[in-house]
Design an enzyme around this catalytic site. Structure first.
Site, PDB file in Angstrom:
ATOM      1  N   ARG A 158       0.849  -1.188   0.000  1.00 16.69           N
ATOM      2  CA  ARG A 158       0.000   0.000   0.000  1.00 16.69           C
ATOM      3  C   ARG A 158       0.885   1.239   0.000  1.00 16.69           C
ATOM      4  O   ARG A 158       2.017   1.222   0.491  1.00 16.69           O
ATOM      5  CB  ARG A 158      -0.918   0.012   1.223  1.00 16.69           C
ATOM      6  CG  ARG A 158      -1.843  -1.200   1.337  1.00 16.69           C
ATOM      7  CD  ARG A 158      -2.618  -1.159   2.647  1.00 16.69           C
ATOM      8  NE  ARG A 158      -3.535  -2.288   2.775  1.00 16.69           N
ATOM      9  CZ  ARG A 158      -3.266  -3.421   3.403  1.00 16.69           C
ATOM     10  NH1 ARG A 158      -2.072  -3.584   3.967  1.00 16.69           N
ATOM     11  NH2 ARG A 158      -4.167  -4.390   3.485  1.00 16.69           N
ATOM     12  N   LYS A 182      -1.986  -2.820   8.038  1.00 14.75           N
ATOM     13  CA  LYS A 182      -3.157  -2.392   8.791  1.00 14.75           C
ATOM     14  C   LYS A 182      -3.287  -3.210  10.066  1.00 14.75           C
ATOM     15  O   LYS A 182      -2.982  -4.401  10.093  1.00 14.75           O
ATOM     16  CB  LYS A 182      -4.421  -2.555   7.941  1.00 14.75           C
ATOM     17  CG  LYS A 182      -4.519  -1.573   6.781  1.00 14.75           C
ATOM     18  CD  LYS A 182      -5.839  -1.733   6.046  1.00 14.75           C
ATOM     19  CE  LYS A 182      -5.989  -0.699   4.938  1.00 14.75           C
ATOM     20  NZ  LYS A 182      -7.294  -0.840   4.226  1.00 14.75           N
ATOM     21  N   HIS A 253      -2.521   2.450  -6.004  1.00 18.70           N
ATOM     22  CA  HIS A 253      -3.393   1.307  -5.745  1.00 18.70           C
ATOM     23  C   HIS A 253      -3.603   0.494  -7.021  1.00 18.70           C
ATOM     24  O   HIS A 253      -3.804  -0.720  -6.964  1.00 18.70           O
ATOM     25  CB  HIS A 253      -4.733   1.767  -5.181  1.00 18.70           C
ATOM     26  CG  HIS A 253      -5.366   0.757  -4.274  1.00 18.70           C
ATOM     27  ND1 HIS A 253      -4.791   0.362  -3.090  1.00 18.70           N
ATOM     28  CD2 HIS A 253      -6.513   0.042  -4.394  1.00 18.70           C
ATOM     29  CE1 HIS A 253      -5.557  -0.552  -2.505  1.00 18.70           C
ATOM     30  NE2 HIS A 253      -6.602  -0.773  -3.276  1.00 18.70           N
ATOM     31  N   ARG A 256      -0.799  -1.830  -7.164  1.00 21.85           N
ATOM     32  CA  ARG A 256      -1.046  -2.928  -6.216  1.00 21.85           C
ATOM     33  C   ARG A 256      -2.009  -3.951  -6.832  1.00 21.85           C
ATOM     34  O   ARG A 256      -1.774  -5.155  -6.768  1.00 21.85           O
ATOM     35  CB  ARG A 256      -1.623  -2.336  -4.929  1.00 21.85           C
ATOM     36  CG  ARG A 256      -2.029  -3.355  -3.860  1.00 21.85           C
ATOM     37  CD  ARG A 256      -2.380  -2.590  -2.588  1.00 21.85           C
ATOM     38  NE  ARG A 256      -3.132  -3.368  -1.618  1.00 21.85           N
ATOM     39  CZ  ARG A 256      -2.586  -4.171  -0.699  1.00 21.85           C
ATOM     40  NH1 ARG A 256      -1.273  -4.326  -0.677  1.00 21.85           N
ATOM     41  NH2 ARG A 256      -3.340  -4.819   0.167  1.00 21.85           N
ATOM     42  N   HIS A 279      -3.698  -8.846   3.401  1.00 23.53           N
ATOM     43  CA  HIS A 279      -5.137  -8.870   3.625  1.00 23.53           C
ATOM     44  C   HIS A 279      -5.457  -9.677   4.875  1.00 23.53           C
ATOM     45  O   HIS A 279      -4.918 -10.767   5.078  1.00 23.53           O
ATOM     46  CB  HIS A 279      -5.862  -9.494   2.431  1.00 23.53           C
ATOM     47  CG  HIS A 279      -5.879  -8.614   1.226  1.00 23.53           C
ATOM     48  ND1 HIS A 279      -6.022  -9.104  -0.057  1.00 23.53           N
ATOM     49  CD2 HIS A 279      -5.781  -7.263   1.096  1.00 23.53           C
ATOM     50  CE1 HIS A 279      -6.007  -8.102  -0.913  1.00 23.53           C
ATOM     51  NE2 HIS A 279      -5.868  -6.982  -0.243  1.00 23.53           N
ATOM     52  N   TYR A 288      -9.603 -10.453  -6.555  1.00 21.86           N
ATOM     53  CA  TYR A 288      -8.698 -10.421  -7.700  1.00 21.86           C
ATOM     54  C   TYR A 288      -8.953 -11.570  -8.666  1.00 21.86           C
ATOM     55  O   TYR A 288      -8.601 -11.479  -9.835  1.00 21.86           O
ATOM     56  CB  TYR A 288      -7.243 -10.445  -7.224  1.00 21.86           C
ATOM     57  CG  TYR A 288      -6.864  -9.194  -6.492  1.00 21.86           C
ATOM     58  CD1 TYR A 288      -6.584  -8.018  -7.167  1.00 21.86           C
ATOM     59  CD2 TYR A 288      -6.825  -9.170  -5.100  1.00 21.86           C
ATOM     60  CE1 TYR A 288      -6.259  -6.857  -6.491  1.00 21.86           C
ATOM     61  CE2 TYR A 288      -6.502  -8.017  -4.412  1.00 21.86           C
ATOM     62  CZ  TYR A 288      -6.225  -6.869  -5.117  1.00 21.86           C
ATOM     63  OH  TYR A 288      -5.915  -5.711  -4.440  1.00 21.86           O
TER      64      TYR A 288
END
Length: 307
Positions: A158, A182, A253, A256, A279, A288
């Site tokens: 990210r 995250k 992004h 990514r 994730h 995806y």
């Protein structure tokens, strides 16, 4: 329009933000987003005469979303604000501020997930080759820009994760990044030789020319010597892609998304891609697979004689 919240509601907002930051370990960007939504909700509560947390009823939550919808908020915005409201009421119940959580009874339209812009491998090659050509002049900023786009595409990190990298987060011998994602989740992300060469060129001939007392240990620096920010990285990516003939314009992004899609198309398994991207759930990575299916359908429609 309510400009100031009653004392109890203001304290509720502050305490909830502290919970998000310290207990859930969310990023400042995410905390700001939650706080903005919750402040809007509590202002609606106050406008209706509520003064404390007991006014957070399902009727109040629904009327707040109805007002948002009437003001033109889209599906994605409504879904995000409903999620913020549910997070607030769940926390309020868990801490004993309310006895019953109205959040699960609050529904909102699911956001439509649009297929992201994904570069073809050939497009990525053209763009990165153009960035490499610009870096041949040994200009410090050009060396940095080349390393930035190479690392974004090579790792799929990210933009915030890239900006947060320090020199000590790079194992140059093993070609690994230590990335803090995250929720404070740390992961190791490999990168290939082209990205390694671009990074070495930046560290050997570019970074020292932008160093100032404000640089600290940041891996990538802005033109004034401080840690590069997300806005600058987005500008770099757009400029690199726009300069490449025939390559679709996208942002970090998009790189990514492209990295994830190309990994899956190259045979990588879903779990490995999930780990690389950081994730929390496999369902996020599974999106995806829809991208690759859509690309296959487009190729089929364009090339098969009986499509």
């Amino acid at each position: 329009m309510v400009t100031e919240l009653p004392v109890d509601l203001e304290r509720l907002c502050v305490d909830f933000s502290r919970h998000l930051r310290l207990e859930r370990n969310l990023s400042e960007h995410t905390v700001r987003a939650y706080r903005g939504d919750v402040t809007s909700l509590l202002a609606h509560v106050a406008a209706g005469g509520g003064t404390d947390v007991t006014a957070l009823t399902v009727r109040t939550l629904r009327s707040w979303l109805a007002v948002q919808h009437g003001a033109g908020a889209g599906r994605a915005t409504l879904a995000r604000r409903a999620a913020s409201a549910r997070a607030l009421t769940a926390w309020a119940q868990a801490t004993g501020l309310i006895t019953q959580d109205p959040g699960p009874r609050l529904s909102a339209p699911s956001p439509r997930r649009r297929l992201p812009v994904v570069l073809r491998p050939a497009d990525a090659e053209v763009a990165l080759s153009a960035a490499a050509s610009g870096a041949e002049q040994a200009d410090p900023v050009a060396l940095r820009d080349h390393a930035v786009v190479e690392m974004l595409y090579a790792t799929g990190v990210r933009v915030a994760e890239l900006c947060a990298l320090d020199l000590g987060d790079v194992d140059r011998r093993a070609r690994l990044l230590r990335v803090m994602g995250k929720g404070g989740r740390e992961r190791a992300v490999p990168f290939g030789l082209p990205a390694a060469r671009a990074l070495e060129a930046w560290l050997a001939g570019g970074r020292e020319h932008l160093l100032t007392s404000a640089s600290s240990a940041a891996l990538f620096l802005g033109v004034r010597g401080g840690r590069i920010n997300q806005r600058s990285v987005r500008r770099v990516v757009h400029e690199v892609l726009r300069a490449a003939p025939g390559v679709p314009d996208t942002g970090p992004h998009g790189l990514r998304h492209s990295a994830a899609t190309h990994l899956l198309e190259g045979g990588a398994d879903l779990r490995s891609v999930q780990e690389l991207l950081g994730h929390a759930t496999l369902s996020t990575t599974q999106f995806y697979t829809h991208v690759t299916v859509e690309r296959l359908k487009a190729i089929h429609d364009r090339t098969h004689p009986r499509s």
